[in-house]
Design a protein around this motif. Structure first.
Motif, PDB file in Angstrom:
ATOM      1  N   GLY A 297      -9.427  54.538 -50.918  1.00 16.45           N
ATOM      2  CA  GLY A 297     -10.109  54.504 -49.810  1.00 16.45           C
ATOM      3  C   GLY A 297      -9.846  55.097 -48.419  1.00 16.45           C
ATOM      4  O   GLY A 297      -9.465  54.466 -47.186  1.00 16.45           O
ATOM      5  N   GLY A 298     -10.558  56.241 -48.449  1.00 19.78           N
ATOM      6  CA  GLY A 298     -10.186  57.682 -47.715  1.00 19.78           C
ATOM      7  C   GLY A 298     -11.473  57.459 -46.929  1.00 19.78           C
ATOM      8  O   GLY A 298     -12.581  56.592 -46.906  1.00 19.78           O
TER       9      GLY A 298
ATOM     10  N   GLY B  29     -14.613  58.459 -49.961  1.00 17.54           N
ATOM     11  CA  GLY B  29     -14.782  56.562 -50.611  1.00 17.54           C
ATOM     12  C   GLY B  29     -14.799  55.432 -49.663  1.00 17.54           C
ATOM     13  O   GLY B  29     -16.612  54.822 -50.537  1.00 17.54           O
TER      14      GLY B  29
ATOM     15  N   LEU C   9      -0.748  69.775 -46.057  1.00 17.26           N
ATOM     16  CA  LEU C   9      -1.105  71.049 -45.432  1.00 17.26           C
ATOM     17  C   LEU C   9      -0.876  70.120 -43.471  1.00 17.26           C
ATOM     18  O   LEU C   9      -0.573  69.136 -43.768  1.00 17.26           O
ATOM     19  CB  LEU C   9      -2.489  70.447 -44.561  1.00 17.26           C
ATOM     20  CG  LEU C   9      -3.420  71.457 -43.449  1.00 17.26           C
ATOM     21  CD1 LEU C   9      -3.044  72.826 -43.338  1.00 17.26           C
ATOM     22  CD2 LEU C   9      -5.297  71.225 -43.527  1.00 17.26           C
TER      23      LEU C   9
ATOM     24  N   MET D 237      -3.638  68.410 -49.282  1.00 15.10           N
ATOM     25  CA  MET D 237      -5.067  69.036 -50.037  1.00 15.10           C
ATOM     26  C   MET D 237      -5.511  69.392 -51.639  1.00 15.10           C
ATOM     27  O   MET D 237      -4.665  69.670 -52.493  1.00 15.10           O
ATOM     28  CB  MET D 237      -5.147  70.527 -48.478  1.00 15.10           C
ATOM     29  CG  MET D 237      -4.301  70.328 -47.730  1.00 15.10           C
ATOM     30  SD  MET D 237      -4.754  69.043 -46.637  1.00 15.10           S
ATOM     31  CE  MET D 237      -6.634  68.850 -46.990  1.00 15.10           C
TER      32      MET D 237
ATOM     33  N   CYS E 299     -10.473  70.455 -49.669  1.00 14.21           N
ATOM     34  CA  CYS E 299      -9.575  72.032 -49.006  1.00 14.21           C
ATOM     35  C   CYS E 299      -9.060  71.733 -47.540  1.00 14.21           C
ATOM     36  O   CYS E 299      -8.934  70.470 -47.256  1.00 14.21           O
ATOM     37  CB  CYS E 299     -10.319  73.319 -49.019  1.00 14.21           C
ATOM     38  SG  CYS E 299     -10.719  73.889 -51.128  1.00 14.21           S
TER      39      CYS E 299
ATOM     40  N   THR F 214      -9.059  66.198 -36.862  1.00  9.64           N
ATOM     41  CA  THR F 214     -10.385  65.438 -35.939  1.00  9.64           C
ATOM     42  C   THR F 214     -11.613  66.889 -35.900  1.00  9.64           C
ATOM     43  O   THR F 214     -11.807  66.546 -34.623  1.00  9.64           O
ATOM     44  CB  THR F 214     -10.084  64.910 -35.244  1.00  9.64           C
ATOM     45  OG1 THR F 214     -10.256  66.311 -34.028  1.00  9.64           O
ATOM     46  CG2 THR F 214      -8.608  64.865 -35.777  1.00  9.64           C
TER      47      THR F 214
ATOM     48  N   ASN G 237      -5.328  63.404 -54.109  1.00 15.02           N
ATOM     49  CA  ASN G 237      -4.800  62.835 -55.601  1.00 15.02           C
ATOM     50  C   ASN G 237      -5.626  63.497 -56.999  1.00 15.02           C
ATOM     51  O   ASN G 237      -5.149  62.602 -57.839  1.00 15.02           O
ATOM     52  CB  ASN G 237      -4.469  61.598 -55.636  1.00 15.02           C
ATOM     53  CG  ASN G 237      -3.086  61.430 -54.936  1.00 15.02           C
ATOM     54  OD1 ASN G 237      -1.643  61.331 -55.362  1.00 15.02           O
ATOM     55  ND2 ASN G 237      -2.768  61.075 -53.735  1.00 15.02           N
TER      56      ASN G 237
ATOM     57  N   VAL H 129     -10.198  60.890 -54.345  1.00 10.14           N
ATOM     58  CA  VAL H 129      -9.109  60.714 -54.040  1.00 10.14           C
ATOM     59  C   VAL H 129      -8.473  61.972 -53.439  1.00 10.14           C
ATOM     60  O   VAL H 129      -6.941  62.378 -53.495  1.00 10.14           O
ATOM     61  CB  VAL H 129      -8.127  59.833 -55.367  1.00 10.14           C
ATOM     62  CG1 VAL H 129      -8.518  58.519 -55.602  1.00 10.14           C
ATOM     63  CG2 VAL H 129      -7.705  61.144 -56.910  1.00 10.14           C
TER      64      VAL H 129
HETATM   65  P1  FAD Z   1      -8.226  60.479 -48.228  1.00 13.03           P
HETATM   66  O1  FAD Z   1      -8.058  60.043 -46.581  1.00 13.03           O
HETATM   67  O2  FAD Z   1      -6.571  61.631 -48.410  1.00 13.03           O
HETATM   68  O3  FAD Z   1      -8.175  59.653 -48.409  1.00 13.03           O
HETATM   69  C1  FAD Z   1      -8.100  59.875 -50.436  1.00 13.03           C
HETATM   70  C2  FAD Z   1      -7.478  58.008 -51.033  1.00 13.03           C
HETATM   71  O4  FAD Z   1      -7.297  58.053 -52.356  1.00 13.03           O
HETATM   72  C3  FAD Z   1      -5.924  57.450 -50.407  1.00 13.03           C
HETATM   73  O5  FAD Z   1      -5.949  56.758 -49.199  1.00 13.03           O
HETATM   74  C4  FAD Z   1      -5.026  57.559 -51.096  1.00 13.03           C
HETATM   75  O6  FAD Z   1      -4.552  56.421 -51.031  1.00 13.03           O
HETATM   76  C5  FAD Z   1      -6.206  56.633 -52.801  1.00 13.03           C
HETATM   77  N1  FAD Z   1      -5.928  56.855 -53.389  1.00 13.03           N
HETATM   78  C6  FAD Z   1      -4.797  58.113 -54.315  1.00 13.03           C
HETATM   79  N2  FAD Z   1      -4.987  57.804 -55.337  1.00 13.03           N
HETATM   80  C7  FAD Z   1      -4.897  56.938 -55.779  1.00 13.03           C
HETATM   81  C8  FAD Z   1      -5.298  55.770 -56.494  1.00 13.03           C
HETATM   82  N3  FAD Z   1      -4.614  56.270 -57.821  1.00 13.03           N
HETATM   83  N4  FAD Z   1      -5.814  54.787 -56.826  1.00 13.03           N
HETATM   84  C9  FAD Z   1      -5.749  53.824 -55.834  1.00 13.03           C
HETATM   85  N5  FAD Z   1      -5.913  54.926 -54.295  1.00 13.03           N
HETATM   86  C10 FAD Z   1      -5.914  56.213 -54.595  1.00 13.03           C
HETATM   87  N6  FAD Z   1     -10.592  68.511 -42.562  1.00 13.03           N
HETATM   88  C11 FAD Z   1     -11.680  69.455 -41.102  1.00 13.03           C
HETATM   89  O7  FAD Z   1     -12.774  68.797 -41.811  1.00 13.03           O
HETATM   90  N7  FAD Z   1     -11.460  69.566 -39.806  1.00 13.03           N
HETATM   91  C12 FAD Z   1     -10.575  68.998 -39.891  1.00 13.03           C
HETATM   92  O8  FAD Z   1      -9.846  69.451 -38.499  1.00 13.03           O
HETATM   93  C13 FAD Z   1      -9.047  69.022 -40.631  1.00 13.03           C
HETATM   94  N8  FAD Z   1      -7.710  69.054 -40.314  1.00 13.03           N
HETATM   95  C14 FAD Z   1      -6.805  68.995 -41.434  1.00 13.03           C
HETATM   96  C15 FAD Z   1      -5.506  69.051 -41.163  1.00 13.03           C
HETATM   97  C16 FAD Z   1      -4.403  67.988 -41.850  1.00 13.03           C
HETATM   98  C17 FAD Z   1      -2.868  67.776 -41.480  1.00 13.03           C
HETATM   99  C18 FAD Z   1      -4.634  67.787 -42.595  1.00 13.03           C
HETATM  100  C19 FAD Z   1      -3.537  66.947 -44.011  1.00 13.03           C
HETATM  101  C20 FAD Z   1      -6.215  67.623 -43.903  1.00 13.03           C
HETATM  102  C21 FAD Z   1      -7.143  68.578 -42.445  1.00 13.03           C
HETATM  103  N9  FAD Z   1      -8.589  68.449 -43.086  1.00 13.03           N
HETATM  104  C22 FAD Z   1      -9.674  68.400 -42.186  1.00 13.03           C
HETATM  105  C23 FAD Z   1      -9.288  68.131 -43.992  1.00 13.03           C
HETATM  106  C24 FAD Z   1      -9.743  66.732 -45.176  1.00 13.03           C
HETATM  107  O9  FAD Z   1      -8.643  65.272 -43.483  1.00 13.03           O
HETATM  108  C25 FAD Z   1      -9.842  65.814 -46.401  1.00 13.03           C
HETATM  109  O10 FAD Z   1     -10.047  66.648 -46.561  1.00 13.03           O
HETATM  110  C26 FAD Z   1     -10.640  65.151 -45.901  1.00 13.03           C
HETATM  111  O11 FAD Z   1      -9.945  63.736 -45.580  1.00 13.03           O
HETATM  112  C27 FAD Z   1     -10.392  64.507 -47.742  1.00 13.03           C
HETATM  113  O12 FAD Z   1     -11.211  63.045 -47.563  1.00 13.03           O
HETATM  114  P2  FAD Z   1     -10.372  61.435 -47.850  1.00 13.03           P
HETATM  115  O13 FAD Z   1     -11.143  61.396 -45.819  1.00 13.03           O
HETATM  116  O14 FAD Z   1     -11.440  61.054 -48.577  1.00 13.03           O
HETATM  117  O15 FAD Z   1      -9.003  61.515 -48.016  1.00 13.03           O
END
Ligand code: FAD
Length: 403
Positions: free
Chosen positions: A28-29, A32, A246, A327, A352, A66, A227, A224
């Motif tokens: 639920g990022g 997802g 990161l 990351m 990444c 952001t 993960n 995920v």
């Molecule tokens: P997440 O929000 O991490 O979602 C993945 C979800 O999966 C999590 O909520 C986790 O709890 C869940 N999960 C994991 N394992 C399981 C399991 N076994 N069962 C159920 N759920 C599970 N990108 C940019 O484009 N611009 C930026 O300025 C930028 N800055 C960044 C700065 C930082 C400090 C960081 C950490 C990242 C940055 N990024 C940036 C990268 C970006 O945030 C990520 O690439 C992107 O958010 C990843 O996708 P997501 O939102 O789905 O991830």
């Protein structure tokens, strides 16, 4: 004052999992939840669940700096990130939620003639793909950011590559907006439910084992982020991905100072200013593998050195908070949105540093793949087999890299 905030209607339901769904999305990022939104709204899928081990927005989508932009060079990437930027431009209307999409512009600073050549090439590639790009000389940059260290002996600022449509978006509002919209289209968002395994029989994925029991699914999509290796390992897959921390930082609130986003071209440092006034900045990864959502001090020093070199007066601001996220670093810097060798199991990851800006297009393309079983036209390059065939999309995708 909080008494006035009682009795709110939750923005999405808190359902118990059903026994069977057509499509289960793990994670639920941002990616997802965006996938669920487009699956329901664009592809008409009604029996969809998002399974999140913690709370939505607790991962990288609520931890990033952001920044959104589409200033990539390579064919596989630039059209995809430009598609994403166009989706950002219509996001708030699409999900009916204020995500504070702010196209305040981004400038990648140039410090040498060779870097100007490389950034010119990148700007041309952007324009050829329908994005906007503008090459600035030092005086043009100085007009917008007069306090930068233009005459540094090592890294004088010689100009910049601007993308005016780039900017920032309130990150957790993106998770909430997609969640509320997906929920209103019938998607079950199941929080505090960890996927602990896959039920795979005769090469076909039948569903997921979770902390709330088995949930059956016609198709399972894994999104995920940090993960990825751990979760896909439960399906017997070893990915071309490593997990790294990161970090990000925010200063105390200052008066309006930075009109947009700037990236240092001679070190790894980038900064913008939040609407509350804090300088939001970051730099490079902690250079070792980890699943911990916190970093270490050597990188803090490295990032702050970058900040001091570019913008010496940043040394007068106090650091308010810092945090880390995990990351999913792919081997060529580009993502994967693809089927897996297990029938009914699909993968989205390898984002990444740059997956936040990709959120809308990633969700759209993953929804397309899950619903139609064929890649979306803008994401055809994001396949697993490029690591076997050597057809890499070798683009680190960070602001200070010429390619
Ligand atoms: P997440 O929000 O991490 O979602 C993945 C979800 O999966 C999590 O909520 C986790 O709890 C869940 N999960 C994991 N394992 C399981 C399991 N076994 N069962 C159920 N759920 C599970 N990108 C940019 O484009 N611009 C930026 O300025 C930028 N800055 C960044 C700065 C930082 C400090 C960081 C950490 C990242 C940055 N990024 C940036 C990268 C970006 O945030 C990520 O690439 C992107 O958010 C990843 O996708 P997501 O939102 O789905 O991830």
């Amino acid at each position: 004052a909080l008494t006035g905030h009682e009795g709110w209607t939750p923005a999405w339901r808190d359902p118990e999992p059903k026994a069977q769904y057509d499509i289960v999305v793990i994670g639920g990022g941002g990616h997802g939840l965006a996938t669920a939104h487009y699956l329901a709204k664009v592809y008409g899928q009604r029996k969809v669940a998002v399974i999140e081990k913690g709370w939505i927005g607790g991962g990288n989508v609520g931890r990033n700096t952001t920044i959104i932009r589409s200033n990539y060079l390579l064919d596989g990437n630039e059209p995809f990130y430009e598609f994403s930027l166009k989706l950002w431009e219509g996001l708030e209307q699409d999900v009916n939620y204020n995500a504070m999409v702010s196209q305040r512009g981004i400038i990648n600073l140039i410090h040498s003639d060779a870097q100007r050549d490389a950034f010119t090439r990148r700007g041309n590639a952007m324009i050829l793909n329908g994005a906007d790009a503008e090459l600035l000389d030092a005086d043009q940059v100085r007009k917008e950011y007069p306090y930068l260290n233009f005459n540094d002996a090592r890294f004088p600022i010689k100009g910049g590559l601007a993308q005016r449509r780039g900017g920032t978006v309130r990150h957790d509002a993106v998770a909430w907006g997609y969640a509320r919209s997906a929920d209103s289209h019938g998607v079950d968002i199941i929080q505090n439910c960890e996927v602990t395994g896959f039920r795979i029989e005769n090469g076909k994925c039948l569903g997921v084992e979770t902390s709330k029991g088995f949930i059956g699914a016609g198709k399972v999509g894994c999104a995920v982020a940090g993960n990825s290796g751990r979760v896909m390992g439960m399906a017997g897959m070893r990915l071309p991905i490593e997990s790294h921390v990161l970090q990000a930082f925010v200063s105390e609130g200052l008066k309006p100072l930075l009109p947009g986003v700037i990236t240092f071209g001679a070190g790894h440092f980038y900064v913008s200013q939040s609407d509350k006034g804090g300088l939001v900045f970051g730099g490079d990864l902690d250079g070792y593998n980890s699943y911990a959502q916190r970093g270490n001090l050597p990188v803090v020093e490295d990032v702050c050195e970058g900040g001091m070199a570019l913008m010496p007066m940043i040394g007068r601001a106090r650091l308010l908070r810092m945090w880390g996220g995990i990351m999913d670093m792919s081997m060529d810097g580009s993502p994967i949105i693809d089927r897996t060798p297990v029938e009914g199991l699909y993968f989205n990851g390898g984002w990444c540093y740059g997956g936040f800006k990709a959120t809308p297009a990633s969700g759209y393309c993953f929804a397309h793949l899950l619903a139609r079983d064929e890649p979306h036209p803008t994401a055809t390059a994001y396949r697993f087999d490029r690591f076997r065939t050597g057809r890499m999309i070798d683009e680190k995708g960070v602001g200070n890299q010429p390619n």
